[in-house]
Design a protein around this motif. Structure first.
Motif, PDB file in Angstrom:
ATOM      1  N   ALA A 172     -11.622   7.068  58.047  1.00 13.22           N
ATOM      2  CA  ALA A 172     -10.949   8.057  58.894  1.00 13.22           C
ATOM      3  C   ALA A 172     -11.518   9.454  58.722  1.00 13.22           C
ATOM      4  O   ALA A 172     -11.298  10.335  59.573  1.00 13.22           O
ATOM      5  CB  ALA A 172      -9.452   8.066  58.583  1.00 13.22           C
ATOM      6  N   GLY A 173     -12.222   9.693  57.617  1.00 12.50           N
ATOM      7  CA  GLY A 173     -12.762  11.019  57.361  1.00 12.50           C
ATOM      8  C   GLY A 173     -11.706  12.040  56.998  1.00 12.50           C
ATOM      9  O   GLY A 173     -11.898  13.243  57.215  1.00 12.50           O
ATOM     10  N   ARG A 174     -10.589  11.583  56.443  1.00 13.88           N
ATOM     11  CA  ARG A 174      -9.498  12.485  56.092  1.00 13.88           C
ATOM     12  C   ARG A 174      -9.135  12.321  54.621  1.00 13.88           C
ATOM     13  O   ARG A 174      -9.476  11.339  53.986  1.00 13.88           O
ATOM     14  CB  ARG A 174      -8.273  12.197  56.965  1.00 13.88           C
ATOM     15  N   PHE A 175      -8.448  13.335  54.099  1.00 11.31           N
ATOM     16  CA  PHE A 175      -8.002  13.350  52.701  1.00 11.31           C
ATOM     17  C   PHE A 175      -9.154  13.049  51.733  1.00 11.31           C
ATOM     18  O   PHE A 175      -9.092  12.089  50.955  1.00 11.31           O
ATOM     19  CB  PHE A 175      -6.869  12.347  52.479  1.00 11.31           C
ATOM     20  N   PRO A 176     -10.210  13.827  51.782  1.00 16.02           N
ATOM     21  CA  PRO A 176     -11.379  13.508  50.954  1.00 16.02           C
ATOM     22  C   PRO A 176     -11.090  13.525  49.453  1.00 16.02           C
ATOM     23  O   PRO A 176     -11.625  12.691  48.713  1.00 16.02           O
ATOM     24  CB  PRO A 176     -12.393  14.581  51.337  1.00 16.02           C
ATOM     25  N   ARG A 177     -10.260  14.466  48.993  1.00 24.08           N
ATOM     26  CA  ARG A 177      -9.984  14.529  47.557  1.00 24.08           C
ATOM     27  C   ARG A 177      -9.152  13.337  47.099  1.00 24.08           C
ATOM     28  O   ARG A 177      -9.442  12.728  46.061  1.00 24.08           O
ATOM     29  CB  ARG A 177      -9.266  15.840  47.225  1.00 24.08           C
ATOM     30  N   LEU A 178      -8.125  13.020  47.866  1.00 22.00           N
ATOM     31  CA  LEU A 178      -7.318  11.855  47.522  1.00 22.00           C
ATOM     32  C   LEU A 178      -8.145  10.572  47.633  1.00 22.00           C
ATOM     33  O   LEU A 178      -7.997   9.642  46.826  1.00 22.00           O
ATOM     34  CB  LEU A 178      -6.092  11.774  48.435  1.00 22.00           C
ATOM     35  N   GLY A 179      -9.011  10.549  48.627  1.00 21.93           N
ATOM     36  CA  GLY A 179      -9.873   9.380  48.787  1.00 21.93           C
ATOM     37  C   GLY A 179     -10.808   9.201  47.609  1.00 21.93           C
ATOM     38  O   GLY A 179     -11.017   8.074  47.134  1.00 21.93           O
ATOM     39  N   ARG A 180     -11.350  10.307  47.118  1.00 18.56           N
ATOM     40  CA  ARG A 180     -12.244  10.205  45.953  1.00 18.56           C
ATOM     41  C   ARG A 180     -11.458   9.784  44.708  1.00 18.56           C
ATOM     42  O   ARG A 180     -11.954   8.979  43.905  1.00 18.56           O
ATOM     43  CB  ARG A 180     -12.947  11.534  45.707  1.00 18.56           C
ATOM     44  N   ALA A 181     -10.261  10.326  44.551  1.00 21.11           N
ATOM     45  CA  ALA A 181      -9.442   9.920  43.401  1.00 21.11           C
ATOM     46  C   ALA A 181      -9.122   8.430  43.463  1.00 21.11           C
ATOM     47  O   ALA A 181      -9.161   7.722  42.439  1.00 21.11           O
ATOM     48  CB  ALA A 181      -8.147  10.741  43.371  1.00 21.11           C
ATOM     49  N   ALA A 182      -8.807   7.943  44.665  1.00 21.61           N
ATOM     50  CA  ALA A 182      -8.536   6.506  44.812  1.00 21.61           C
ATOM     51  C   ALA A 182      -9.789   5.692  44.548  1.00 21.61           C
ATOM     52  O   ALA A 182      -9.725   4.598  43.964  1.00 21.61           O
ATOM     53  CB  ALA A 182      -7.997   6.224  46.213  1.00 21.61           C
ATOM     54  N   THR A 183     -10.939   6.203  44.959  1.00 18.57           N
ATOM     55  CA  THR A 183     -12.203   5.503  44.709  1.00 18.57           C
ATOM     56  C   THR A 183     -12.464   5.358  43.226  1.00 18.57           C
ATOM     57  O   THR A 183     -12.856   4.288  42.742  1.00 18.57           O
ATOM     58  CB  THR A 183     -13.362   6.264  45.376  1.00 18.57           C
ATOM     59  N   VAL A 184     -12.236   6.434  42.481  1.00 21.49           N
ATOM     60  CA  VAL A 184     -12.447   6.388  41.033  1.00 21.49           C
ATOM     61  C   VAL A 184     -11.434   5.462  40.372  1.00 21.49           C
ATOM     62  O   VAL A 184     -11.769   4.684  39.466  1.00 21.49           O
ATOM     63  CB  VAL A 184     -12.364   7.813  40.441  1.00 21.49           C
ATOM     64  N   GLY A 185     -10.176   5.533  40.829  1.00 26.79           N
ATOM     65  CA  GLY A 185      -9.156   4.657  40.262  1.00 26.79           C
ATOM     66  C   GLY A 185      -9.478   3.183  40.496  1.00 26.79           C
ATOM     67  O   GLY A 185      -9.329   2.348  39.588  1.00 26.79           O
ATOM     68  N   ALA A 186      -9.913   2.858  41.710  1.00 27.74           N
ATOM     69  CA  ALA A 186     -10.283   1.469  41.997  1.00 27.74           C
ATOM     70  C   ALA A 186     -11.496   1.049  41.179  1.00 27.74           C
ATOM     71  O   ALA A 186     -11.595  -0.104  40.740  1.00 27.74           O
ATOM     72  CB  ALA A 186     -10.571   1.310  43.490  1.00 27.74           C
ATOM     73  N   ALA A 187     -12.414   1.989  40.966  1.00 25.99           N
ATOM     74  CA  ALA A 187     -13.604   1.670  40.170  1.00 25.99           C
ATOM     75  C   ALA A 187     -13.242   1.362  38.725  1.00 25.99           C
ATOM     76  O   ALA A 187     -13.840   0.484  38.090  1.00 25.99           O
ATOM     77  CB  ALA A 187     -14.592   2.828  40.229  1.00 25.99           C
TER      78      ALA A 187
END
Length: 329
Positions: free
Chosen positions: A152-167
């Motif tokens: 969606a190209g939205r919430f980039p900071r939250l998206g990155r935090a979720a990416t790190v958490g999933a990693a």
């Protein structure tokens, strides 16, 4: 003449007779019928264990897709933190799709969706299924939000935090299934508990690397190629060590054509990706497809080898004899 009955570990009885002549008789003779060499039969040749009721397409698919999901999330985070957006997006989307397929396979095998939810009522550290259920519950929303935010190209900071958490949860997602099958009574799985997590981790990394090479251009696929190479090496080393340590119990693994095909495909894909895959898009796609197919063959091969070891009584009785010998010594 005296007779004595010995009970063997498999429950069958063995008759031992002794004939002794008293001194002064026509001939002083002691005859003893020796027990037969170690046999591993059960009553009427029937399996000692009940055959696993799991369906291959469900449980082997669950093992493969879960590993692909966890390793893809870890690869996606590495790609995002090193400025490779297309590889990162491919990993995030692949993780969500593989997780969905994995959960579908698991729930389909359970028969009713509420059985999965019922496992969330308690947290039992000694149960790999309970721990795995909570791992998936913590991992799934983060992987889903990371992919949705990227697309969606939205919430980039939250998206990155979720990416790190999933990693961070990804390695547990990729390997807890090894503990899950090793916690069963299936001989080959149960005795392979030392190497199985490393084999699953390597297989998952190879699959995620292969998918990264399929989806991302060669200029961004450097982390995917390295993950595939390291994963292929870890998988093959763990498989060789496990087969050597298990001895005769590794016969179902050695006979598995799926496992042999998986090793060839994974090694060929990793080497092709590191060489021709750096320059040629076609070679990268072929290498990625080989890695994915090889990882799937490995999971299905492990599954079928375990079922074979459960169906043959000698693999169960053999382990009983070994444990008894260790206890005696």
């Amino acid at each position: 003449m005296t007779s004595q009955t010995d009970v063997r570990l498999d429950g069958s009885a063995e008759l031992r007779t002794e004939r002794e002549a008293t001194p002064g008789s026509a001939g002083h003779r002691r005859e003893r019928l020796k027990p037969s060499q170690a046999t591993f039969d059960s009553y009427y040749g029937l399996p000692v264990l009940n055959e696993p009721t799991w369906r291959a397409q469900d449980i082997a698919g669950y093992l493969f897709l879960g590993g692909l999901a966890g390793a893809s999330s870890t690869l996606a985070a590495a790609a995002e933190l090193t400025g490779r957006p297309r590889l990162a997006r491919a990993g995030k989307v692949a993780a969500v799709c593989a997780l969905g397929g994995s959960l579908y396979s698991l729930i389909h095998d359970l028969g009713r969706p509420e059985r999965f939810l019922n496992m969330l009522r308690v947290f039992k550290v000694t149960s790999p299924m309970s721990v795995g259920t909570w791992i998936l519950t913590a991992y799934g929303p983060q992987a889903g939000f990371a992919a949705a935010a990227d697309l969606a190209g939205r919430f980039p900071r939250l998206g990155r935090a979720a990416t790190v958490g999933a990693a961070l949860a990804g390695p547990a997602v990729a390997t807890y299934t090894a503990a899950l099958i090793c916690d069963t009574a299936v001989p080959t799985w149960h005795e392979g508990f030392r190497e199985m997590p490393f084999l699953f981790a390597g297989s998952a990394a190879a699959a995620a690397g292969g998918l990264g090479m399929l989806a991302a251009p060669p200029s961004e696929a450097g982390p995917a190629r390295r993950a595939a190479l390291l994963g292929a090496a870890a998988e093959c080393v763990a498989a060789v060590r496990m087969e050597r340590r298990l001895g005769p119990l590794a016969e179902p693994l050695k006979r598995s054509r799926l496992l042999r095909a998986g090793e060839v495909l994974v090694l060929a894909g990793a080497l092709a990706g590191m060489t021709a895959g750096r320059r040629s898009r076609i070679a990268a796609v072929a290498a990625g497809a080989a890695l994915l197919a090889g990882s799937a063959c490995t999971r299905f091969g492990i599954f079928h080898a375990g079922v074979e070891s459960a169906n043959d009584p000698k693999y169960t009785v053999q382990q009983q004899r070994r444990r008894l010998a260790r206890e005696i010594t």
